[in-house]
Motif scaffolding. Sequence first.
Motif, PDB file in Angstrom:
ATOM      1  N   GLN A   3      29.770  61.879  -8.437  1.00  0.00           N
ATOM      2  CA  GLN A   3      29.840  60.581  -7.780  1.00  0.00           C
ATOM      3  C   GLN A   3      30.969  60.576  -6.764  1.00  0.00           C
ATOM      4  N   LEU A   4      30.725  59.912  -5.644  1.00  0.00           N
ATOM      5  CA  LEU A   4      31.750  59.638  -4.651  1.00  0.00           C
ATOM      6  C   LEU A   4      31.894  58.127  -4.582  1.00  0.00           C
ATOM      7  N   VAL A   5      33.067  57.627  -4.948  1.00  0.00           N
ATOM      8  CA  VAL A   5      33.282  56.186  -4.987  1.00  0.00           C
ATOM      9  C   VAL A   5      34.285  55.799  -3.904  1.00  0.00           C
ATOM     10  N   GLN A   6      33.835  54.949  -3.004  1.00  0.00           N
ATOM     11  CA  GLN A   6      34.649  54.534  -1.872  1.00  0.00           C
ATOM     12  C   GLN A   6      35.402  53.242  -2.153  1.00  0.00           C
ATOM     13  N   SER A   7      36.537  53.096  -1.456  1.00  0.00           N
ATOM     14  CA  SER A   7      37.307  51.864  -1.521  1.00  0.00           C
ATOM     15  C   SER A   7      37.966  51.645  -0.162  1.00  0.00           C
ATOM     16  N   GLY A   8      38.445  50.423   0.049  1.00  0.00           N
ATOM     17  CA  GLY A   8      39.077  50.096   1.310  1.00  0.00           C
ATOM     18  C   GLY A   8      38.095  49.473   2.278  1.00  0.00           C
ATOM     19  N   GLY A   9      38.475  49.477   3.539  1.00  0.00           N
ATOM     20  CA  GLY A   9      37.618  48.879   4.560  1.00  0.00           C
ATOM     21  C   GLY A   9      37.781  47.373   4.606  1.00  0.00           C
ATOM     22  N   GLY A  10      36.807  46.692   5.209  1.00  0.00           N
ATOM     23  CA  GLY A  10      36.862  45.243   5.326  1.00  0.00           C
ATOM     24  C   GLY A  10      36.891  44.803   6.771  1.00  0.00           C
ATOM     25  N   LEU A  11      37.650  43.752   7.020  1.00  0.00           N
ATOM     26  CA  LEU A  11      37.696  43.118   8.335  1.00  0.00           C
ATOM     27  C   LEU A  11      39.052  43.334   8.990  1.00  0.00           C
ATOM     28  N   ALA A  12      39.035  43.661  10.273  1.00  0.00           N
ATOM     29  CA  ALA A  12      40.271  43.831  11.032  1.00  0.00           C
ATOM     30  C   ALA A  12      40.053  43.317  12.446  1.00  0.00           C
ATOM     31  N   GLN A  13      41.138  42.985  13.088  1.00  0.00           N
ATOM     32  CA  GLN A  13      41.071  42.600  14.498  1.00  0.00           C
ATOM     33  C   GLN A  13      41.176  43.843  15.365  1.00  0.00           C
ATOM     34  N   ALA A  14      40.688  43.751  16.564  1.00  0.00           N
ATOM     35  CA  ALA A  14      40.813  44.861  17.503  1.00  0.00           C
ATOM     36  C   ALA A  14      42.286  45.231  17.655  1.00  0.00           C
ATOM     37  N   GLY A  15      42.552  46.524  17.611  1.00  0.00           N
ATOM     38  CA  GLY A  15      43.927  47.001  17.681  1.00  0.00           C
ATOM     39  C   GLY A  15      44.577  47.170  16.325  1.00  0.00           C
ATOM     40  N   GLY A  16      43.908  46.684  15.288  1.00  0.00           N
ATOM     41  CA  GLY A  16      44.459  46.763  13.942  1.00  0.00           C
ATOM     42  C   GLY A  16      44.129  48.075  13.250  1.00  0.00           C
ATOM     43  N   SER A  17      44.432  48.100  11.956  1.00  0.00           N
ATOM     44  CA  SER A  17      44.254  49.328  11.175  1.00  0.00           C
ATOM     45  C   SER A  17      43.583  49.027   9.843  1.00  0.00           C
ATOM     46  N   LEU A  18      42.856  50.021   9.366  1.00  0.00           N
ATOM     47  CA  LEU A  18      42.264  49.979   8.032  1.00  0.00           C
ATOM     48  C   LEU A  18      42.298  51.383   7.446  1.00  0.00           C
ATOM     49  N   ARG A  19      42.205  51.439   6.127  1.00  0.00           N
ATOM     50  CA  ARG A  19      42.200  52.735   5.450  1.00  0.00           C
ATOM     51  C   ARG A  19      41.046  52.785   4.470  1.00  0.00           C
ATOM     52  N   LEU A  20      40.332  53.881   4.500  1.00  0.00           N
ATOM     53  CA  LEU A  20      39.245  54.126   3.563  1.00  0.00           C
ATOM     54  C   LEU A  20      39.627  55.262   2.630  1.00  0.00           C
ATOM     55  N   SER A  21      39.203  55.140   1.383  1.00  0.00           N
ATOM     56  CA  SER A  21      39.422  56.213   0.412  1.00  0.00           C
ATOM     57  C   SER A  21      38.114  56.535  -0.290  1.00  0.00           C
ATOM     58  N   CYS A  22      38.031  57.760  -0.768  1.00  0.00           N
ATOM     59  CA  CYS A  22      36.813  58.212  -1.445  1.00  0.00           C
ATOM     60  C   CYS A  22      37.228  59.153  -2.563  1.00  0.00           C
ATOM     61  N   ALA A  23      36.938  58.769  -3.778  1.00  0.00           N
ATOM     62  CA  ALA A  23      37.306  59.569  -4.941  1.00  0.00           C
ATOM     63  C   ALA A  23      36.061  60.229  -5.530  1.00  0.00           C
ATOM     64  N   ALA A  24      36.129  61.533  -5.669  1.00  0.00           N
ATOM     65  CA  ALA A  24      35.003  62.290  -6.218  1.00  0.00           C
ATOM     66  C   ALA A  24      35.203  62.551  -7.699  1.00  0.00           C
ATOM     67  N   SER A  25      34.118  62.508  -8.421  1.00  0.00           N
ATOM     68  CA  SER A  25      34.154  62.832  -9.846  1.00  0.00           C
ATOM     69  C   SER A  25      32.919  63.640 -10.204  1.00  0.00           C
ATOM     70  N   GLY A  26      32.988  64.353 -11.291  1.00  0.00           N
ATOM     71  CA  GLY A  26      31.856  65.154 -11.736  1.00  0.00           C
ATOM     72  C   GLY A  26      31.953  66.622 -11.355  1.00  0.00           C
ATOM     73  N   ARG A  27      32.682  66.913 -10.312  1.00  0.00           N
ATOM     74  CA  ARG A  27      32.975  68.296  -9.923  1.00  0.00           C
ATOM     75  C   ARG A  27      34.122  68.256  -8.926  1.00  0.00           C
ATOM     76  N   THR A  28      34.748  69.387  -8.735  1.00  0.00           N
ATOM     77  CA  THR A  28      35.830  69.458  -7.777  1.00  0.00           C
ATOM     78  C   THR A  28      35.300  69.929  -6.421  1.00  0.00           C
ATOM     79  N   PHE A  29      35.868  69.360  -5.366  1.00  0.00           N
ATOM     80  CA  PHE A  29      35.519  69.769  -4.004  1.00  0.00           C
ATOM     81  C   PHE A  29      36.725  70.363  -3.293  1.00  0.00           C
TER      82      PHE A  29
END
Length: 125
Positions: A3-29
């Motif tokens: 499984q790859l489970v994502q978090s983060g994202g959402g709403l931002a204004q132009a010029g702003g910042s966001l961070r996305l994360s993705c955690a893998a489970s079930g095997r190592t990559f």
Amino acid sequence: QVQLVQSGGGLAQAGGSLRLSCAASGRTFSSNAMGWFRQAPGKEREFVATMSGTGVYTRYADSVKGRFTISRDSATNTVHLEMNTLKPEDTAVYYCAASSLYTGIPVHLSTYDYWGQGTQVTVSS
């Protein structure tokens, strides 16, 4: 089960910042490519960024180069996407991806076997 489970994202204004994360489970990559793609309404899913299994090599789409940064933590089997200087055209559903075979920096959808659930990123002008 992988499984790859994502978090983060959402709403931002132009010029702003966001961070996305993705955690893998079930095997190592830790030796395999992991990356990010996005899909805007009415458009095909497109490549955004990828990082090699070693963490040494990265590749970015021209549209995000210099604004987005991909990173990974092999110890936690996690990949991140730091998005700065966001633009309205960055609005899309973002997907993390992992390859079971490739260790380099592939850009094609077909080279990735596992996908996250998708996270909405909306950038307002």
